[in-house]
Design an enzyme around this catalytic site. Structure first.
Site: not given
Length: 204
Positions: A103, A153, A184
């Site tokens: 991320s 996501d 995610h």
């Protein structure tokens, strides 16, 4: 110096894993990934220097998915310089660093690739976004990059992954995208595939 931990590996011929956590994480977050990907490697795990409501991050954002470009450029240089410093301090080969980011950590790893030629030997990017648009990338010929992406996501839509893959490939990188029917979050299957990819592309 950035907050970090360094674990010396049992096999110093293996690449050094640079671990970069997601928003709200810290330098301990991804140690289990390193263990799965290359247990004999040395590990340099870094904590982001920016705080968003008390949550560590690697650079500021103006809103969800909207990066503060000026801060991104500054923090990317900060991380780049820190890796150079750490290589001297811990006596590892600067040319053997492979980033493993999730991320926000994957975004700063992507930014390193976008801004600094040869800053990484390879990268495993879990759920990254395009760090910057409208910039010319360095020559990335032969750079192995793994991207783990979720088809559902909400933070990093599939188009974002496709655009990043295109940008990196156009600059010469060898990109492998692993799609999951996930959001995610990071799945074990994604990390296992990253580990397999790592052994094929970075251990020869």
């Amino acid at each position: 110096m950035m907050k970090h931990l360094f674990n010396k590996g049992t096999d110093l011929t293996k690449p050094v894993l640079l671990l970069l956590h997601g928003t709200g994480g810290n330098e301990e977050d991804l140690l289990s990934l390193a263990e799965m990907i290359s247990p004999e490697s040395s590990v340099l795990s870094v904590r982001g220097n920016v705080s968003e409501n008390g949550m560590p991050r690697f650079f500021r954002r103006l809103a969800e998915g909207v990066f503060d470009e000026e801060d991104l450029i500054f923090r990317t240089k900060e991380l780049h310089d820190f890796i150079d410093e750490a290589a001297g301090k811990y006596e590892f080969d600067r040319d053997q660093v492979v980033a493993v980011g999730y991320s926000n950590g994957a975004n700063i790893a992507g930014s390193l690739i976008f801004h600094y030629k040869n800053s990484l030997k390879g990268a495993i990017l879990h759920h990254p976004m395009v760090p910057r648009r409208g910039v010319e990338l360095p020559d990335l010929s032969g750079l192995p990059v793994f991207i783990g992406a979720g088809k559902n996501d909400p933070i990093c839509p599939p188009e974002e992954t496709e655009e990043l893959e295109k940008l990196l490939s156009s600059a010469g990188a060898e990109v492998h995208v692993k799609w999951e029917n996930m959001g995610h979050q990071l799945s074990r299957a994604e990390v296992e595939e990253a580990a397999e990819w790592f052994h094929k592309n970075l251990m020869s």
